[in-house]
Design a protein around this motif. Structure first.
Motif, PDB file in Angstrom:
ATOM      1  N   GLY A   1       4.912   4.885   2.216  1.00 29.18           N
ATOM      2  CA  GLY A   1       5.213   6.263   2.581  1.00 29.18           C
ATOM      3  C   GLY A   1       5.692   6.369   4.018  1.00 29.18           C
ATOM      4  O   GLY A   1       6.662   7.095   4.307  1.00 29.18           O
TER       5      GLY A   1
ATOM      6  N   SER B   1       0.861  -1.182   0.000  1.00 27.70           N
ATOM      7  CA  SER B   1       0.000   0.000   0.000  1.00 27.70           C
ATOM      8  C   SER B   1       0.893   1.226   0.000  1.00 27.70           C
ATOM      9  O   SER B   1       1.981   1.223   0.591  1.00 27.70           O
ATOM     10  CB  SER B   1      -0.934   0.026   1.207  1.00 27.70           C
ATOM     11  OG  SER B   1      -0.275   0.465   2.381  1.00 27.70           O
ATOM     12  N   ALA B   2       0.429   2.282  -0.668  1.00 26.25           N
ATOM     13  CA  ALA B   2       1.219   3.511  -0.721  1.00 26.25           C
ATOM     14  C   ALA B   2       1.355   4.129   0.663  1.00 26.25           C
ATOM     15  O   ALA B   2       2.377   4.755   0.975  1.00 26.25           O
ATOM     16  CB  ALA B   2       0.563   4.495  -1.693  1.00 26.25           C
ATOM     17  N   GLU B   3       0.349   3.932   1.515  1.00 23.65           N
ATOM     18  CA  GLU B   3       0.405   4.486   2.867  1.00 23.65           C
ATOM     19  C   GLU B   3       1.535   3.853   3.664  1.00 23.65           C
ATOM     20  O   GLU B   3       2.326   4.542   4.324  1.00 23.65           O
ATOM     21  CB  GLU B   3      -0.945   4.260   3.560  1.00 23.65           C
ATOM     22  CG  GLU B   3      -1.066   4.910   4.932  1.00 23.65           C
ATOM     23  CD  GLU B   3      -0.611   3.985   6.059  1.00 23.65           C
ATOM     24  OE1 GLU B   3      -0.199   4.497   7.128  1.00 23.65           O
ATOM     25  OE2 GLU B   3      -0.659   2.757   5.856  1.00 23.65           O
TER      26      GLU B   3
ATOM     27  N   LEU C   1       1.194   1.677  -7.298  1.00 19.28           N
ATOM     28  CA  LEU C   1       1.640   2.080  -5.960  1.00 19.28           C
ATOM     29  C   LEU C   1       2.737   3.137  -6.050  1.00 19.28           C
ATOM     30  O   LEU C   1       2.751   4.108  -5.284  1.00 19.28           O
ATOM     31  CB  LEU C   1       2.154   0.861  -5.180  1.00 19.28           C
ATOM     32  CG  LEU C   1       1.102  -0.140  -4.715  1.00 19.28           C
ATOM     33  CD1 LEU C   1       1.770  -1.389  -4.145  1.00 19.28           C
ATOM     34  CD2 LEU C   1       0.194   0.496  -3.658  1.00 19.28           C
ATOM     35  N   MET C   2       3.675   2.961  -6.962  1.00 19.49           N
ATOM     36  CA  MET C   2       4.754   3.921  -7.104  1.00 19.49           C
ATOM     37  C   MET C   2       4.250   5.273  -7.588  1.00 19.49           C
ATOM     38  O   MET C   2       4.739   6.319  -7.150  1.00 19.49           O
ATOM     39  CB  MET C   2       5.817   3.373  -8.062  1.00 19.49           C
ATOM     40  CG  MET C   2       6.620   2.225  -7.480  1.00 19.49           C
ATOM     41  SD  MET C   2       7.486   2.680  -5.953  1.00 19.49           S
ATOM     42  CE  MET C   2       8.612   3.921  -6.555  1.00 19.49           C
ATOM     43  N   SER C   3       3.269   5.263  -8.462  1.00 23.32           N
ATOM     44  CA  SER C   3       2.686   6.535  -8.916  1.00 23.32           C
ATOM     45  C   SER C   3       2.050   7.271  -7.748  1.00 23.32           C
ATOM     46  O   SER C   3       2.191   8.497  -7.612  1.00 23.32           O
ATOM     47  CB  SER C   3       1.648   6.269 -10.016  1.00 23.32           C
ATOM     48  OG  SER C   3       2.265   5.748 -11.174  1.00 23.32           O
ATOM     49  N   GLN C   4       1.356   6.525  -6.877  1.00 24.11           N
ATOM     50  CA  GLN C   4       0.749   7.134  -5.699  1.00 24.11           C
ATOM     51  C   GLN C   4       1.811   7.677  -4.754  1.00 24.11           C
ATOM     52  O   GLN C   4       1.657   8.753  -4.156  1.00 24.11           O
ATOM     53  CB  GLN C   4      -0.130   6.107  -4.977  1.00 24.11           C
ATOM     54  CG  GLN C   4      -1.333   5.651  -5.768  1.00 24.11           C
ATOM     55  CD  GLN C   4      -2.072   4.488  -5.098  1.00 24.11           C
ATOM     56  OE1 GLN C   4      -1.743   4.084  -3.984  1.00 24.11           O
ATOM     57  NE2 GLN C   4      -3.043   3.932  -5.812  1.00 24.11           N
ATOM     58  N   LEU C   5       2.907   6.946  -4.634  1.00 25.98           N
ATOM     59  CA  LEU C   5       3.983   7.374  -3.750  1.00 25.98           C
ATOM     60  C   LEU C   5       4.650   8.646  -4.285  1.00 25.98           C
ATOM     61  O   LEU C   5       4.972   9.563  -3.519  1.00 25.98           O
ATOM     62  CB  LEU C   5       5.010   6.241  -3.624  1.00 25.98           C
ATOM     63  CG  LEU C   5       5.929   6.243  -2.399  1.00 25.98           C
ATOM     64  CD1 LEU C   5       5.128   6.182  -1.110  1.00 25.98           C
ATOM     65  CD2 LEU C   5       6.900   5.070  -2.468  1.00 25.98           C
TER      66      LEU C   5
ATOM     67  N   VAL D   1      11.470   8.575  -2.411  1.00 24.41           N
ATOM     68  CA  VAL D   1      10.813   7.561  -3.237  1.00 24.41           C
ATOM     69  C   VAL D   1      11.872   6.604  -3.775  1.00 24.41           C
ATOM     70  O   VAL D   1      12.748   7.011  -4.553  1.00 24.41           O
ATOM     71  CB  VAL D   1      10.041   8.208  -4.398  1.00 24.41           C
ATOM     72  CG1 VAL D   1       9.381   7.126  -5.267  1.00 24.41           C
ATOM     73  CG2 VAL D   1       8.986   9.176  -3.866  1.00 24.41           C
TER      74      VAL D   1
END
Length: 337
Positions: A265, A260-262, A303-307, A316
């Protein structure tokens, strides 16, 4: 506040290593989980032994069978699944011209210093690796040093394994002194997960060793989830960072653990607070027994795009995969998302 006295525990890590959990029943009981509910799962220890140090277990949430740290180390029934495309040697490493050396990259060579690990991660891409044939000791060490001396294109040596920090500080000191005599070498890189599961391994002796050598020292950690960065680990990483050791981290993208991006992060923020820069986020190497951790590449790119939208660029990690036979890691193109 970091003090020398608070960190001067010379052999504590070896004592903690000897007390690691190797029996799933005892591990589950320590986490207030009923071993009988996991009998089918833990049978997979016959495929790959379980080993989990107690400090790592202390960072797990009791009573939670889906704890992200527990999922990385507890045997699972899905390890028995035979999945097409997943094999024992996904990176094609098990053929080496010189025992104990992998030389895939032109300017750097990897030394398999120690075959053992402090923790057996269930997704390990070397879980089937024949370490007995590829360890550095005795004449094999001399042969490896001769190989490094003969190739002046090399400017960096990477210590790997297993886990190279399974070697005692005195052993590391002897090796580093040998490497220092090779004038074309300028950097020493150590890849290790051991400090994450045994923070006591980051001794003051190790710090002094890495800061007194003429070789520029880089420690690449393997941290997958922010819960792995305990206060003790953070304190010791800051010690190394403040002493001038470059600290990087590489993670593996794992279903149910950090997908998950959360979570990714929070991991990047926790790393930076501990003096560590995110380096790589690896797609799972397709090793037999670990397919249940894998994610589609499209999900990884998402996921990487969200990050990238949520984090500053220096926090990142670069999304990559390793392909057997290639001479470098392969970046995953986010523009295809």
């Amino acid at each position: 506040m970091i003090t020398r006295n608070s960190l001067n525990l010379h052999d504590c890590w070896q004592q903690e290593l000897a007390q690691a959990y190797t029996d799933p029943k005892l591990l589950l009981e320590a986490l207030d989980l009923d071993p009988e509910c996991f009998a089918e799962e833990t049978a997979a220890r016959t495929l790959f032994p379980m080993r989990v140090p107690r400090p790592f277990v202390a960072a797990m949430e009791k009573g939670n069978p889906r704890d992200p740290l527990l999922l990385q180390v507890l045997p699972a029934a899905r390890e028995f699944d035979q999945i097409a495309g997943y094999g024992p040697d996904p990176l094609e490493e098990q053929a080496s011209a010189v025992p104990g050396i992998l030389h895939k990259y032109r300017s750097r060579a990897l030394l398999m210093l120690k075959g053992g690990c402090a923790v057996n991660c269930r997704y390990c891409f070397r879980r089937h690796f024949p370490y007995g044939d590829n360890q550095l000791s005795g004449s094999a060490m001399e042969q490896a040093i001769d190989y490094l001396a003969s190739d002046t294109r090399l400017n960096e040596v990477i210590l790997s394994g297993g886990d190279p920090l399974m070697a005692k500080d005195a052993h590391l000191q002897r090796l580093i002194k040998r490497l220092e005599t090779l004038p074309h070498l300028t950097r020493l890189r150590i890849h290790s997960r051991l400090p994450v599961v045994l923070p006591a391994r980051l001794t003051t002796e190790l710090e002094q060793l890495l800061t007194s050598t003429r070789l520029k020292a880089v420690l690449v950690l393997h941290i997958n989830h922010p819960n792995e960065i305990t206060p003790e680990l953070k304190e010791k990483l800051l010690m190394l960072s403040q002493s001038g050791v470059t600290l990087l981290n590489q993670s593996v993208l794992l279903r149910g653990v950090n997908d998950s991006a959360e979570v990714l992060g929070r991991l990047s923020e926790a790393l930076f607070d501990a003096g560590v820069l995110p380096y790589y986020l690896h797609l799972l190497d397709k090793v037999q027994g670990a397919a249940h951790f894998d994610l589609p590449e499209s999900r990884a790119r998402e996921l990487m795009s969200q990050l990238l939208e949520a984090m500053p660029g220096f926090l990142v990690p670069r999304l990559v995969r390793e392909v057997g036979g290639r001479n470098s890691k392969t970046p995953v193109d986010l523009h295809l998302a």
